[in-house]
Design a protein around this motif. Structure first.
Motif, PDB file in Angstrom:
ATOM      1  N   GLN A  10      10.286  53.272 -29.642  1.00 60.83           N
ATOM      2  CA  GLN A  10       9.019  52.551 -29.560  1.00 60.83           C
ATOM      3  C   GLN A  10       8.994  51.422 -30.583  1.00 60.83           C
ATOM      4  O   GLN A  10       9.404  51.600 -31.733  1.00 60.83           O
ATOM      5  CB  GLN A  10       7.864  53.517 -29.824  1.00 60.83           C
ATOM      6  N   ASP A  11       8.545  50.264 -30.163  1.00 58.83           N
ATOM      7  CA  ASP A  11       8.415  49.045 -30.975  1.00 58.83           C
ATOM      8  C   ASP A  11       9.735  48.302 -31.183  1.00 58.83           C
ATOM      9  O   ASP A  11       9.745  47.226 -31.785  1.00 58.83           O
ATOM     10  CB  ASP A  11       7.758  49.316 -32.332  1.00 58.83           C
ATOM     11  N   ASP A  12      10.862  48.848 -30.704  1.00 57.71           N
ATOM     12  CA  ASP A  12      12.094  48.058 -30.712  1.00 57.71           C
ATOM     13  C   ASP A  12      11.926  46.812 -29.860  1.00 57.71           C
ATOM     14  O   ASP A  12      11.170  46.807 -28.869  1.00 57.71           O
ATOM     15  CB  ASP A  12      13.268  48.877 -30.151  1.00 57.71           C
ATOM     16  N   LEU A  13      12.654  45.766 -30.206  1.00 56.99           N
ATOM     17  CA  LEU A  13      12.643  44.544 -29.428  1.00 56.99           C
ATOM     18  C   LEU A  13      13.672  44.619 -28.302  1.00 56.99           C
ATOM     19  O   LEU A  13      14.757  45.184 -28.477  1.00 56.99           O
ATOM     20  CB  LEU A  13      12.963  43.344 -30.319  1.00 56.99           C
ATOM     21  N   PRO A  22      12.549  45.425 -35.107  1.00 58.04           N
ATOM     22  CA  PRO A  22      12.028  44.085 -35.435  1.00 58.04           C
ATOM     23  C   PRO A  22      12.585  43.516 -36.732  1.00 58.04           C
ATOM     24  O   PRO A  22      12.885  42.322 -36.812  1.00 58.04           O
ATOM     25  CB  PRO A  22      10.511  44.314 -35.518  1.00 58.04           C
ATOM     26  N   GLY A  59      10.793  41.000 -24.923  1.00 56.77           N
ATOM     27  CA  GLY A  59       9.840  42.089 -24.743  1.00 56.77           C
ATOM     28  C   GLY A  59       9.983  43.141 -25.812  1.00 56.77           C
ATOM     29  O   GLY A  59      10.679  42.958 -26.817  1.00 56.77           O
ATOM     30  N   THR A  60       9.312  44.282 -25.554  1.00 53.72           N
ATOM     31  CA  THR A  60       9.232  45.360 -26.530  1.00 53.72           C
ATOM     32  C   THR A  60       9.317  46.700 -25.810  1.00 53.72           C
ATOM     33  O   THR A  60       8.767  46.871 -24.718  1.00 53.72           O
ATOM     34  CB  THR A  60       7.894  45.299 -27.300  1.00 53.72           C
ATOM     35  N   ALA A  82      18.489  47.123 -27.696  1.00 55.39           N
ATOM     36  CA  ALA A  82      17.271  47.548 -28.384  1.00 55.39           C
ATOM     37  C   ALA A  82      17.518  47.380 -29.872  1.00 55.39           C
ATOM     38  O   ALA A  82      18.441  47.980 -30.436  1.00 55.39           O
ATOM     39  CB  ALA A  82      16.944  49.003 -28.055  1.00 55.39           C
ATOM     40  N   GLU A  91       7.962  40.282 -21.597  1.00 50.11           N
ATOM     41  CA  GLU A  91       7.150  39.073 -21.708  1.00 50.11           C
ATOM     42  C   GLU A  91       7.748  38.048 -20.737  1.00 50.11           C
ATOM     43  O   GLU A  91       8.798  37.459 -21.006  1.00 50.11           O
ATOM     44  CB  GLU A  91       7.185  38.540 -23.139  1.00 50.11           C
ATOM     45  N   ALA A 119       9.006  49.983 -21.336  1.00 52.89           N
ATOM     46  CA  ALA A 119       9.248  48.641 -21.842  1.00 52.89           C
ATOM     47  C   ALA A 119       8.243  47.668 -21.257  1.00 52.89           C
ATOM     48  O   ALA A 119       7.814  47.815 -20.102  1.00 52.89           O
ATOM     49  CB  ALA A 119      10.664  48.182 -21.499  1.00 52.89           C
ATOM     50  N   THR A 153       8.221  50.613 -25.552  1.00 52.27           N
ATOM     51  CA  THR A 153       6.942  51.268 -25.802  1.00 52.27           C
ATOM     52  C   THR A 153       7.033  52.749 -25.483  1.00 52.27           C
ATOM     53  O   THR A 153       7.916  53.185 -24.732  1.00 52.27           O
ATOM     54  CB  THR A 153       5.835  50.614 -24.949  1.00 52.27           C
ATOM     55  N   VAL A 190      14.772  37.379 -27.628  1.00 53.20           N
ATOM     56  CA  VAL A 190      13.795  38.452 -27.469  1.00 53.20           C
ATOM     57  C   VAL A 190      12.943  38.187 -26.240  1.00 53.20           C
ATOM     58  O   VAL A 190      12.404  37.089 -26.063  1.00 53.20           O
ATOM     59  CB  VAL A 190      12.896  38.559 -28.714  1.00 53.20           C
TER      60      VAL A 190
END
Length: 309
Positions: free
Chosen positions: A157-160, A262, A281-282, A259, A222, A219, A284, A279
């Motif tokens: 979670q929160d990895d780019l 940040p 997205g992220t 992955a 963006e 995931a 989740t 980058v």
């Protein structure tokens, strides 16, 4: 066919001597690889006329290049250094044996050129003829330090979500002429903590979903940050699809999907350049694949290149 089994194999053995060597290579019933105390990483891929290329439209040497490339891309995604290749060919029968021999020799030369470029041994294989299309198979062997291979299952979670280059439009040529990201991996491995990795062979959206499934996470992509290639733009002008749709689903890009925490993005970009650590997205804790455009989040249906259709 007698000529393929004898004259071609004899020539192939001599040609392979110009490449790096394994302990015992072409000429016996099996190869011998010297033990090194490292993890052995093995991958295999097949290419078929009419599915992965069209033999009447492409130089057979380029097919050989692609066969090596797709295998080495898999090893790059595992952070493994390639050491040896095994090539098997099912050649279409021809009324003239010379045509079959020439096709085999051109593909083999393409394989050898790629093997030489990446410093890999061609350690063995097999050659047959049949009443069907050209089918090629390769097994690639690599090595990695114990416990240091990259896998798909470590995204958090929160990895780019990071990719190593622009995507989409590979049908215009990149699927044949690409560079597996071995140099990229050599620069990064052991210096940056890559939580998860795989190569993008079937399309960003479907391969990202596979990584999410392996990592038990979700995931958010963006959409306005997904890098698409000039070829994706070119296709969009004629087929009505957006360039980002090509980036999401065309497949056979053979870039890496990663992955990354940040805090590791800046050091990563310092090593390889921002244009090779993009980058989009992220990851989740919410499972599934999602897209964000502006302030809106929608569930995203994965799409990708389906081999054999």
């Amino acid at each position: 066919m007698q000529s393929v089994e004898q004259s071609f194999v004899a020539w192939a053995k001599m040609r392979a001597r110009r490449l790096p060597q394994v302990k015992l290579g072409i000429g016996d019933d099996a190869a011998v690889l010297a033990a090194s105390g490292l993890d052995t990483v093995v991958t295999a891929d097949s290419l078929m006329d009419g599915v992965h290329f069209h033999l009447d439209q492409v130089d057979p040497k380029r097919i050989g290049h692609k066969l090596v490339g797709v295998n080495l891309s898999d090893l790059a995604a595992m952070a493994a250094r390639p050491t040896s290749l095994f090539l098997s060919m099912c050649l279409p029968n021809s009324e003239e044996a010379e045509q079959t021999d020439l096709l085999a020799a051109e593909i083999y030369e393409g394989v050898c050129e790629a093997a030489e470029k990446y410093g890999v041994a061609l350690a063995g294989g097999d050659t047959n003829c049949w009443n069907g299309p050209l089918v090629l198979h390769m097994t690639a062997i690599g090595e990695a330090a114990d416990g240091q291979v990259w896998t798909r299952s470590g995204a958090k979670q929160d990895d780019l979500i990071v990719v190593t280059g622009p995507l989409g439009g590979s049908i215009l040529g990149k699927h044949l002429d690409f560079t597996p990201r071995l140099d990229w991996v050599e620069k990064v491995h052991g210096k940056i903590d890559i939580h998860a990795a795989m190569d993008i062979s079937d399309g960003l959206s479907v391969d990202l979903l596979r990584m999410c499934d392996a990592s038990h996470c979700g995931a958010v992509l963006e959409l306005d940050k997904i890098p698409f290639s000039p070829e994706a733009e070119e296709l969009s002008r004629t087929d009505g699809k957006l360039p980002v749709e090509h980036a999401l689903g065309d497949g056979e890009d053979f870039e890496l999907l990663l992955a990354v925490a940040p805090e590791d993005l800046a050091p990563l970009q310092a090593l390889v350049g921002a244009e090779q650590a993009l980058v989009c997205g992220t990851f989740t804790s919410r499972t599934g694949l999602w897209s964000r455009q502006g302030a809106k989040i929608h569930q995203l249906t994965s799409s990708g290149y389906v081999h054999g259709r």
